[in-house]
Design a protein around this motif. Structure first.
Motif, mmCIF file in Angstrom:
data_model
loop_
_atom_site.group_PDB
_atom_site.id
_atom_site.type_symbol
_atom_site.label_atom_id
_atom_site.label_comp_id
_atom_site.label_asym_id
_atom_site.label_seq_id
_atom_site.Cartn_x
_atom_site.Cartn_y
_atom_site.Cartn_z
ATOM 1 N N ARG A 49 0.526 -6.714 0.996
ATOM 2 C CA ARG A 49 0.561 -6.008 2.290
ATOM 3 C C ARG A 49 1.540 -6.684 3.251
ATOM 4 N N GLU A 106 2.816 -5.231 6.388
ATOM 5 C CA GLU A 106 3.226 -3.879 6.018
ATOM 6 C C GLU A 106 2.370 -2.855 6.754
ATOM 7 N N GLU A 108 1.247 1.016 6.680
ATOM 8 C CA GLU A 108 1.221 2.217 5.844
ATOM 9 C C GLU A 108 1.123 3.429 6.764
#
Length: 338
Positions: A49, A106, A108
């Motif tokens: 992530r 990260e 999403e």
């Protein structure tokens, strides 16, 4: 895989594994992401992530270390807003990674769909704008008069209007706008308060992601500093910005812009909204001129500023520069404050 100064995926992997939490990262976990902007490459760290953010060049003209330290500070300070990726590490410049890199969380989500996602972007900006400058603001700039600082930036970049291949009509219209900006003919009364908050600066809608809950995340913090919130509100909603990213490529109606501003106003303290309103028109003009001058530079130097761009992205950028520098488009935009 390479950027402006060139970097190797092997050097990136070696640098990442020197971070304690990533010592066991396998080389095949590195997944290059499609290039979206002009200044950074991104590599996903699968299963972690995290994303490595690798500069291609500094849009601010900074050396590698200064640029990295400034971006690291931006991510660390903006994290409290709850609308930016978390900071996870800095990779120093070195062989195969000449401009270094940052490691960030990260996000999403999907590219914003306009106008539907503009209120979410407004709330993300409001979260940034609720953050006042700390007593020690370095390495992020905090000009005491952000309006004068923005005008000075426009003045520095105005040389590109002379170097670009503009029509005589466009040159004349831009000259009128520059003269009016210098005269301050949209400035509010002198005693009007000058708010100073965290600002994202490069807040065109393509630099946001919308998560599964409808929350907007601002992802490109290279230019984050302390300045005037009205400039962010302008940059997020001007035609020159909403058409910049090919995945967004939308035009807002006046009612959409009004709804965006209202969504922001209800998400910030009332006194801040009241202080910002008188500056809206002046900052909208100056922010538009900042973008026009940047795109005039792109029309001259785009191929050398960010080489190895995908052809579809370069074609879109070139077409956008041509469009927004046409006299008809200049007239359309400046009718907003006339």
């Amino acid at each position: 895989m390479s950027g402006l100064a060139g970097f190797s995926i092997e050097a990136l992997h070696a640098a990442l594994t020197r971070l304690p939490r990533l010592a066991d990262l396998s080389a095949d976990a590195l997944e290059p992401m499609p290039l979206k902007g002009v200044a950074h490459d991104h590599v996903r760290l699968r299963g972690r992530r995290l994303v490595a953010r690798i500069p291609r060049w500094s849009q601010l003209g900074l050396d590698a270390w200064t640029a990295l330290e400034r971006q690291a500070a931006a991510f660390q300070r903006a994290e409290m807003s709850g609308h930016t990726p978390r900071f996870a590490g800095l990779l120093p410049p070195g062989d195969g990674l000449p401009l270094g890199a940052l490691v960030v969380g990260e996000v999403e989500g999907h590219t914003p769909v306009l106008p539907d996602d503009m209120p979410a972007i407004a709330r993300a900006l409001a979260a940034l704008h609720r953050m006042a400058p700390p007593d020690f603001h370095e390495p992020l700039p905090a000009p005491p008069d952000p309006v004068a600082a923005l005008l000075a930036q426009v003045e520095r970049q105005a040389e590109w209007f002379d170097r670009a291949d503009l029509s005589p009509e466009s040159r004349a219209l831009i000259a009128e706008e520059l003269a009016a900006a210098r005269a301050g003919d949209l400035a509010p009364p002198r005693e009007t308060p000058m708010p100073l908050t965290a600002v994202g600066v490069d807040v065109h809608p393509g630099n946001f992601l919308i998560d599964a809950h409808g929350k907007a995340w601002f992802t490109d913090l290279e230019k984050l500093q302390y300045g005037h919130p009205a400039s962010d509100l302008a940059h997020a909603s001007l035609y020159t910005s909403t058409k910049w990213d090919p995945e967004v490529n939308a035009e807002l109606a006046p009612a959409d812009v009004d709804a965006f501003i209202q969504a922001w106003a209800v998400a910030v303290p009332g006194d801040l909204a009241d202080e910002v309103r008188p500056w809206m028109k002046q900052l909208r003009r100056l922010t538009w001129l900042r973008t026009l001058s940047w795109m005039a530079r792109w029309s001259v130097e785009g191929a050398t500023l960010s080489p190895s761009m995908p052809e579809h992205l370069r074609a879109h950028m070139d077409a956008h520069a041509t469009d927004i520098l046409r006299p008809e488009r200049i007239e359309q935009v400046r009718r907003e404050w006339r």
